[in-house]
Design a protein around this motif. Sequence first.
Motif, PDB file in Angstrom:
ATOM      1  N   LEU A   1       0.834  -1.198   0.000  1.00 36.84           N
ATOM      2  CA  LEU A   1       0.000   0.000   0.000  1.00 36.84           C
ATOM      3  C   LEU A   1       0.869   1.248   0.000  1.00 36.84           C
ATOM      4  CD1 LEU A   1      -2.280  -1.144   2.957  1.00 36.84           C
ATOM      5  CD2 LEU A   1      -2.798  -1.420   0.522  1.00 36.84           C
ATOM      6  N   ARG A   2       0.509   2.199  -0.830  1.00 39.56           N
ATOM      7  CA  ARG A   2       1.166   3.515  -0.809  1.00 39.56           C
ATOM      8  C   ARG A   2       0.092   4.582  -0.874  1.00 39.56           C
ATOM      9  NH1 ARG A   2       4.293   7.503  -4.004  1.00 39.56           N
ATOM     10  NH2 ARG A   2       6.227   7.911  -2.871  1.00 39.56           N
ATOM     11  N   GLU A   3       0.075   5.450   0.136  1.00 41.08           N
ATOM     12  CA  GLU A   3      -0.941   6.494   0.225  1.00 41.08           C
ATOM     13  C   GLU A   3      -0.277   7.827   0.518  1.00 41.08           C
ATOM     14  OE1 GLU A   3      -4.248   6.336  -0.190  1.00 41.08           O
ATOM     15  OE2 GLU A   3      -4.242   4.185  -0.611  1.00 41.08           O
ATOM     16  N   ASN A   4      -0.719   8.864  -0.176  1.00 42.45           N
ATOM     17  CA  ASN A   4      -0.230  10.179   0.197  1.00 42.45           C
ATOM     18  C   ASN A   4      -1.051  10.719   1.367  1.00 42.45           C
ATOM     19  OD1 ASN A   4      -2.534  11.800  -0.735  1.00 42.45           O
ATOM     20  ND2 ASN A   4      -1.813  11.406  -2.804  1.00 42.45           N
ATOM     21  N   SER A   5      -0.493  11.711   2.033  1.00 43.29           N
ATOM     22  CA  SER A   5      -1.199  12.425   3.094  1.00 43.29           C
ATOM     23  C   SER A   5      -1.371  13.868   2.625  1.00 43.29           C
ATOM     24  CB  SER A   5      -0.419  12.367   4.413  1.00 43.29           C
ATOM     25  OG  SER A   5      -0.440  11.067   4.951  1.00 43.29           O
ATOM     26  N   PRO A   6      -2.510  14.202   2.043  1.00 43.66           N
ATOM     27  CA  PRO A   6      -2.697  15.550   1.521  1.00 43.66           C
ATOM     28  C   PRO A   6      -2.466  16.653   2.544  1.00 43.66           C
ATOM     29  CG  PRO A   6      -4.449  14.104   0.752  1.00 43.66           C
ATOM     30  CD  PRO A   6      -3.662  13.327   1.767  1.00 43.66           C
ATOM     31  N   SER A   7      -2.639  16.331   3.824  1.00 43.87           N
ATOM     32  CA  SER A   7      -2.469  17.349   4.866  1.00 43.87           C
ATOM     33  C   SER A   7      -1.009  17.637   5.187  1.00 43.87           C
ATOM     34  CB  SER A   7      -3.193  16.924   6.145  1.00 43.87           C
ATOM     35  OG  SER A   7      -2.684  15.697   6.630  1.00 43.87           O
ATOM     36  N   VAL A   8      -0.079  16.811   4.673  1.00 43.64           N
ATOM     37  CA  VAL A   8       1.345  16.985   4.984  1.00 43.64           C
ATOM     38  C   VAL A   8       2.076  17.434   3.714  1.00 43.64           C
ATOM     39  CG1 VAL A   8       3.417  15.937   5.955  1.00 43.64           C
ATOM     40  CG2 VAL A   8       1.166  15.153   6.709  1.00 43.64           C
ATOM     41  N   VAL A   9       2.245  18.734   3.564  1.00 39.97           N
ATOM     42  CA  VAL A   9       2.954  19.298   2.410  1.00 39.97           C
ATOM     43  C   VAL A   9       4.425  19.467   2.792  1.00 39.97           C
ATOM     44  CG1 VAL A   9       3.146  21.238   0.826  1.00 39.97           C
ATOM     45  CG2 VAL A   9       0.888  20.482   1.600  1.00 39.97           C
ATOM     46  N   LEU A  10       5.296  18.734   2.130  1.00 40.01           N
ATOM     47  CA  LEU A  10       6.724  18.787   2.431  1.00 40.01           C
ATOM     48  C   LEU A  10       7.414  19.938   1.710  1.00 40.01           C
ATOM     49  CD1 LEU A  10       7.603  14.982   2.247  1.00 40.01           C
ATOM     50  CD2 LEU A  10       7.030  16.335   4.267  1.00 40.01           C
TER      51      LEU A  10
ATOM     52  N   GLY B   1       2.937   7.558   2.784  1.00 41.27           N
ATOM     53  CA  GLY B   1       3.164   6.408   3.642  1.00 41.27           C
ATOM     54  C   GLY B   1       3.203   5.147   2.800  1.00 41.27           C
ATOM     55  N   GLU B   2       4.115   4.244   3.124  1.00 39.07           N
ATOM     56  CA  GLU B   2       4.268   2.992   2.373  1.00 39.07           C
ATOM     57  C   GLU B   2       4.224   1.829   3.352  1.00 39.07           C
ATOM     58  OE1 GLU B   2       7.247   5.067  -0.920  1.00 39.07           O
ATOM     59  OE2 GLU B   2       8.079   3.908   0.768  1.00 39.07           O
TER      60      GLU B   2
ATOM     61  N   GLY C   1     -13.253  11.077   2.255  1.00 42.15           N
ATOM     62  CA  GLY C   1     -11.834  10.770   2.136  1.00 42.15           C
ATOM     63  C   GLY C   1     -11.062  11.039   3.413  1.00 42.15           C
ATOM     64  N   HIS C   2      -9.745  10.848   3.349  1.00 45.58           N
ATOM     65  CA  HIS C   2      -8.889  10.906   4.529  1.00 45.58           C
ATOM     66  C   HIS C   2      -7.637  11.742   4.240  1.00 45.58           C
ATOM     67  CE1 HIS C   2     -11.314   7.732   6.379  1.00 45.58           C
ATOM     68  NE2 HIS C   2     -11.334   7.196   5.171  1.00 45.58           N
ATOM     69  N   PRO C   3      -7.572  12.982   4.742  1.00 48.40           N
ATOM     70  CA  PRO C   3      -6.426  13.848   4.472  1.00 48.40           C
ATOM     71  C   PRO C   3      -5.104  13.343   5.033  1.00 48.40           C
ATOM     72  CG  PRO C   3      -8.300  15.120   5.285  1.00 48.40           C
ATOM     73  CD  PRO C   3      -8.625  13.680   5.492  1.00 48.40           C
ATOM     74  N   ALA C   4      -5.152  12.400   5.984  1.00 49.07           N
ATOM     75  CA  ALA C   4      -3.920  11.866   6.568  1.00 49.07           C
ATOM     76  C   ALA C   4      -3.790  10.374   6.280  1.00 49.07           C
ATOM     77  CB  ALA C   4      -3.891  12.118   8.077  1.00 49.07           C
ATOM     78  N   ALA C   5      -4.187   9.959   5.083  1.00 52.93           N
ATOM     79  CA  ALA C   5      -4.215   8.532   4.761  1.00 52.93           C
ATOM     80  C   ALA C   5      -2.860   7.864   4.932  1.00 52.93           C
ATOM     81  CB  ALA C   5      -4.723   8.332   3.329  1.00 52.93           C
ATOM     82  N   GLY C   6      -1.803   8.510   4.453  1.00 51.27           N
ATOM     83  CA  GLY C   6      -0.473   7.909   4.567  1.00 51.27           C
ATOM     84  C   GLY C   6      -0.049   7.712   6.007  1.00 51.27           C
ATOM     85  N   VAL C   7      -0.395   8.642   6.851  1.00 44.74           N
ATOM     86  CA  VAL C   7      -0.060   8.555   8.277  1.00 44.74           C
ATOM     87  C   VAL C   7      -0.837   7.430   8.949  1.00 44.74           C
ATOM     88  CG1 VAL C   7      -0.147   9.798  10.468  1.00 44.74           C
ATOM     89  CG2 VAL C   7       0.503  11.011   8.381  1.00 44.74           C
TER      90      VAL C   7
END
Length: 265
Positions: free
Chosen positions: A141-150, A257-258, A175-181
């Motif tokens: 699984l690989r998900e971005n976290s839209p709430s975490v802008v690097l 997140g991976e 949806g989930h803004p912190a999906a990767g986390v």
Amino acid sequence: MAYQKGIIKADDQSITKLYGERTGQVSCQYLLPHITKTANILDVGCGPGTITVDLAKLASEGQTIGVDNSEGIIKQASTSFPPAEVPNLKFQVGDATDLKDFPDSSFDIVHAHALLVHIPDPVKVLKEFYRVCKPGGIIALRENSPSVVLSLKPDLPGIRGYWDRALVMIPKMGGHPAAGVDLEKWAKEAGFEENRGELAVSTGKFWSPSHLDRVSGPAADQAIQYGMATKEELDTWAKAFEEWEATEGHEWVLEAGELLCWKGK
């Protein structure tokens, strides 16, 4: 971010342009070393198939199936990558929350990229992934976290304003803004550690392309129709993305997140 409510269609041109740049090399570095030639792979939420085809080529002696809930995007993927060119690859319509076409323990690898961010009940989906994965197989699984802008270069107020609005809309649309986390938490809730299953969790970078096509043209008209933004706001955001695209060295990086799970035997 509103696939579940049918507001955004997965085969909209503005969406496929965003997702069409994703490939196995770009999006699956954490998984690639674990793919064998004989692996049978299920790619859930496959979109236009640009990642799926790379997985199929690596597992050339197995079978890879791409599944998506959009009939339109499945037709597009099937046309782009016909059996004559990739004989061990096929695409079919399916529901991530109910993979009823696949028996228990069917696949060596079950993969999803940027899917759970759109799913109201990700744990339900992960339980289906676990069910169709073979004991000893891998769920990736690989998900971005839209709430975490690097990184955002240039850091334009118009783009920040657009993204702030998106972060408000994402949970409203299921949806989930912190999906990767949240990946590890969801995986544990879904039982991924049962029978001595092993988890490996890491973080990476998710390079986002321009969203100009999402704030102009038909997509902008749709946003106005559903009360997601005003014309004035969309015009401001479009100008910001035009400036961003024209700036040398521009980038927009989110945290990803991976997760790899080796299903217990």
